[in-house]
Design a protein around this motif. Sequence first.
Motif, PDB file in Angstrom:
ATOM      1  N   ASP A 194     -67.826 -62.028  59.602  1.00  0.00           N
ATOM      2  CA  ASP A 194     -68.764 -60.562  59.886  1.00  0.00           C
ATOM      3  C   ASP A 194     -70.362 -61.300  60.151  1.00  0.00           C
ATOM      4  OD1 ASP A 194     -69.253 -62.283  57.315  1.00  0.00           O
ATOM      5  OD2 ASP A 194     -69.316 -60.442  56.046  1.00  0.00           O
ATOM      6  N   THR A 195     -70.503 -62.437  60.683  1.00  0.00           N
ATOM      7  CA  THR A 195     -71.934 -62.904  60.734  1.00  0.00           C
ATOM      8  C   THR A 195     -72.432 -62.748  62.036  1.00  0.00           C
ATOM      9  OG1 THR A 195     -71.293 -65.026  59.323  1.00  0.00           O
ATOM     10  CG2 THR A 195     -73.032 -65.355  61.261  1.00  0.00           C
ATOM     11  N   THR A 196     -73.619 -62.334  62.063  1.00  0.00           N
ATOM     12  CA  THR A 196     -74.291 -61.681  63.054  1.00  0.00           C
ATOM     13  C   THR A 196     -75.448 -62.909  63.454  1.00  0.00           C
ATOM     14  OG1 THR A 196     -74.032 -59.456  62.841  1.00  0.00           O
ATOM     15  CG2 THR A 196     -75.854 -60.082  64.377  1.00  0.00           C
ATOM     16  N   PRO A 197     -74.979 -63.662  64.570  1.00  0.00           N
ATOM     17  CA  PRO A 197     -76.150 -64.814  64.852  1.00  0.00           C
ATOM     18  C   PRO A 197     -77.445 -64.170  65.398  1.00  0.00           C
ATOM     19  CG  PRO A 197     -74.132 -65.131  66.213  1.00  0.00           C
ATOM     20  CD  PRO A 197     -74.153 -63.773  65.470  1.00  0.00           C
ATOM     21  N   ALA A 198     -78.549 -64.830  64.817  1.00  0.00           N
ATOM     22  CA  ALA A 198     -79.747 -64.276  64.938  1.00  0.00           C
ATOM     23  C   ALA A 198     -80.725 -65.095  65.850  1.00  0.00           C
ATOM     24  CB  ALA A 198     -80.638 -63.872  63.525  1.00  0.00           C
ATOM     25  N   SER A 199     -80.480 -66.510  65.565  1.00  0.00           N
ATOM     26  CA  SER A 199     -81.303 -67.139  66.381  1.00  0.00           C
ATOM     27  C   SER A 199     -80.650 -68.746  66.457  1.00  0.00           C
ATOM     28  CB  SER A 199     -82.778 -67.293  65.829  1.00  0.00           C
ATOM     29  OG  SER A 199     -82.811 -67.747  64.635  1.00  0.00           O
ATOM     30  N   ILE A 200     -81.393 -69.428  67.333  1.00  0.00           N
ATOM     31  CA  ILE A 200     -80.639 -70.892  67.434  1.00  0.00           C
ATOM     32  C   ILE A 200     -81.876 -71.878  67.281  1.00  0.00           C
ATOM     33  CG2 ILE A 200     -80.413 -71.192  69.877  1.00  0.00           C
ATOM     34  CD1 ILE A 200     -78.156 -73.124  69.445  1.00  0.00           C
ATOM     35  N   GLU A 201     -81.875 -72.892  66.561  1.00  0.00           N
ATOM     36  CA  GLU A 201     -83.144 -73.672  66.458  1.00  0.00           C
ATOM     37  C   GLU A 201     -82.707 -75.016  67.455  1.00  0.00           C
ATOM     38  OE1 GLU A 201     -85.714 -74.092  62.880  1.00  0.00           O
ATOM     39  OE2 GLU A 201     -84.720 -76.302  63.205  1.00  0.00           O
ATOM     40  N   LEU A 202     -83.414 -75.226  68.455  1.00  0.00           N
ATOM     41  CA  LEU A 202     -83.005 -76.486  69.236  1.00  0.00           C
ATOM     42  C   LEU A 202     -83.882 -77.676  69.366  1.00  0.00           C
ATOM     43  CD1 LEU A 202     -82.313 -74.317  72.310  1.00  0.00           C
ATOM     44  CD2 LEU A 202     -80.465 -75.332  70.938  1.00  0.00           C
ATOM     45  N   HIS A 203     -83.386 -78.674  69.226  1.00  0.00           N
ATOM     46  CA  HIS A 203     -83.950 -80.042  68.956  1.00  0.00           C
ATOM     47  C   HIS A 203     -83.523 -81.046  70.240  1.00  0.00           C
ATOM     48  CE1 HIS A 203     -85.445 -79.113  64.832  1.00  0.00           C
ATOM     49  NE2 HIS A 203     -84.030 -78.373  64.765  1.00  0.00           N
ATOM     50  N   ASP A 204     -84.539 -81.850  70.538  1.00  0.00           N
ATOM     51  CA  ASP A 204     -84.361 -83.159  71.380  1.00  0.00           C
ATOM     52  C   ASP A 204     -83.965 -84.192  70.535  1.00  0.00           C
ATOM     53  OD1 ASP A 204     -86.858 -84.247  70.502  1.00  0.00           O
ATOM     54  OD2 ASP A 204     -87.499 -84.977  72.506  1.00  0.00           O
ATOM     55  N   SER A 205     -84.078 -84.286  69.321  1.00  0.00           N
ATOM     56  CA  SER A 205     -83.579 -85.219  68.592  1.00  0.00           C
ATOM     57  C   SER A 205     -83.469 -84.670  67.001  1.00  0.00           C
ATOM     58  CB  SER A 205     -84.520 -86.504  68.479  1.00  0.00           C
ATOM     59  OG  SER A 205     -85.823 -86.086  67.848  1.00  0.00           O
ATOM     60  N   ALA A 206     -82.800 -85.621  66.120  1.00  0.00           N
ATOM     61  CA  ALA A 206     -82.713 -85.095  64.727  1.00  0.00           C
ATOM     62  C   ALA A 206     -84.166 -85.027  64.076  1.00  0.00           C
ATOM     63  CB  ALA A 206     -81.922 -86.045  64.149  1.00  0.00           C
ATOM     64  N   PHE A 207     -84.991 -85.651  64.582  1.00  0.00           N
ATOM     65  CA  PHE A 207     -86.372 -85.561  63.876  1.00  0.00           C
ATOM     66  C   PHE A 207     -87.424 -84.724  64.456  1.00  0.00           C
ATOM     67  CE2 PHE A 207     -84.155 -89.839  63.353  1.00  0.00           C
ATOM     68  CZ  PHE A 207     -83.928 -89.719  62.071  1.00  0.00           C
ATOM     69  N   SER A 208     -87.306 -84.130  65.548  1.00  0.00           N
ATOM     70  CA  SER A 208     -88.274 -83.287  66.272  1.00  0.00           C
ATOM     71  C   SER A 208     -88.299 -81.986  65.205  1.00  0.00           C
ATOM     72  CB  SER A 208     -87.744 -83.032  67.728  1.00  0.00           C
ATOM     73  OG  SER A 208     -86.777 -82.066  67.706  1.00  0.00           O
ATOM     74  N   SER A 209     -89.531 -81.234  65.859  1.00  0.00           N
ATOM     75  CA  SER A 209     -89.752 -80.115  65.033  1.00  0.00           C
ATOM     76  C   SER A 209     -89.113 -79.057  65.437  1.00  0.00           C
ATOM     77  CB  SER A 209     -91.173 -79.738  65.250  1.00  0.00           C
ATOM     78  OG  SER A 209     -91.613 -79.352  66.743  1.00  0.00           O
ATOM     79  N   GLY A 210     -88.324 -78.807  66.465  1.00  0.00           N
ATOM     80  CA  GLY A 210     -87.496 -77.983  67.116  1.00  0.00           C
ATOM     81  C   GLY A 210     -88.179 -76.716  67.588  1.00  0.00           C
ATOM     82  N   VAL A 211     -87.479 -75.721  68.365  1.00  0.00           N
ATOM     83  CA  VAL A 211     -87.830 -74.599  69.076  1.00  0.00           C
ATOM     84  C   VAL A 211     -86.831 -73.555  68.681  1.00  0.00           C
ATOM     85  CG1 VAL A 211     -86.916 -75.258  71.145  1.00  0.00           C
ATOM     86  CG2 VAL A 211     -88.804 -73.479  71.086  1.00  0.00           C
ATOM     87  N   THR A 212     -87.665 -72.441  68.245  1.00  0.00           N
ATOM     88  CA  THR A 212     -86.382 -71.102  67.911  1.00  0.00           C
ATOM     89  C   THR A 212     -86.117 -70.248  69.107  1.00  0.00           C
ATOM     90  OG1 THR A 212     -86.931 -71.465  65.600  1.00  0.00           O
ATOM     91  CG2 THR A 212     -85.991 -69.375  66.460  1.00  0.00           C
TER      92      THR A 212
END
Length: 216
Positions: A194-212
């Motif tokens: 029943d999960t509705t995906p809302a967003s994904i957080e993408l990273h260029d590495s495990a330690f990056s800040s990421g982008v949503t």
Amino acid sequence: MASFVLGILWIFWLGSILAVICGHLAVAQIKRTGAAGKGLAIAGLVLGYIGLATAILAGVLAVAISGGDDTRTTSPGGGGQQDAQTSGAIGTPVRDGRFEFTVTRTSTREQVGDQYLSKQSQGQFVLVHVTVKNVGDQAQSFSGSDQKLFDSAGNQYSADDEAAAYLQDSTSLYEQINPGNQVQGVVLFDVPQDTTPASIELHDSAFSSGVTVSLK
């Protein structure tokens, strides 16, 4: 006396080292001979150690500052890194570090693989299809395990690397991408039915800040 003078005149680096050495020699000699000047020798030792501690602290700060300046913000056509853009939507290019991500679509499956080798989901598999381009000036590795999925309630889900191995396109596992090159990848998540995906957080590495990227 020499230790005290060195400690005053040159507190940093070589002078501090010499002040410590001379101070210890002087203290040892005073203990043997009973000569005067113990106070100056101890003062030289203190100044010497203060100088060494200050030099070490300055070195640590310099390394920390230089390490924090590794990320650069450039125009979209540049070859540097960009971390100013923090969110986007499906079909919109976004950047984190050396990678430019474009989520193209999402899909769901109950299982992945073929008639011979497959894996059944615990709930359902959410597949996020994404184009990953290296916009930096060095090779960078893309790993599906660095990516995070969020639902509308804010729950966080990690990528299922084991299930991703059953996909025909296993780019989501680990892919080395050279500057200017791009790959088509699929990041796979096993989430409740029943999960509705809302967003994904993408990273260029495990330690990056990421982008949503919004998946709605």
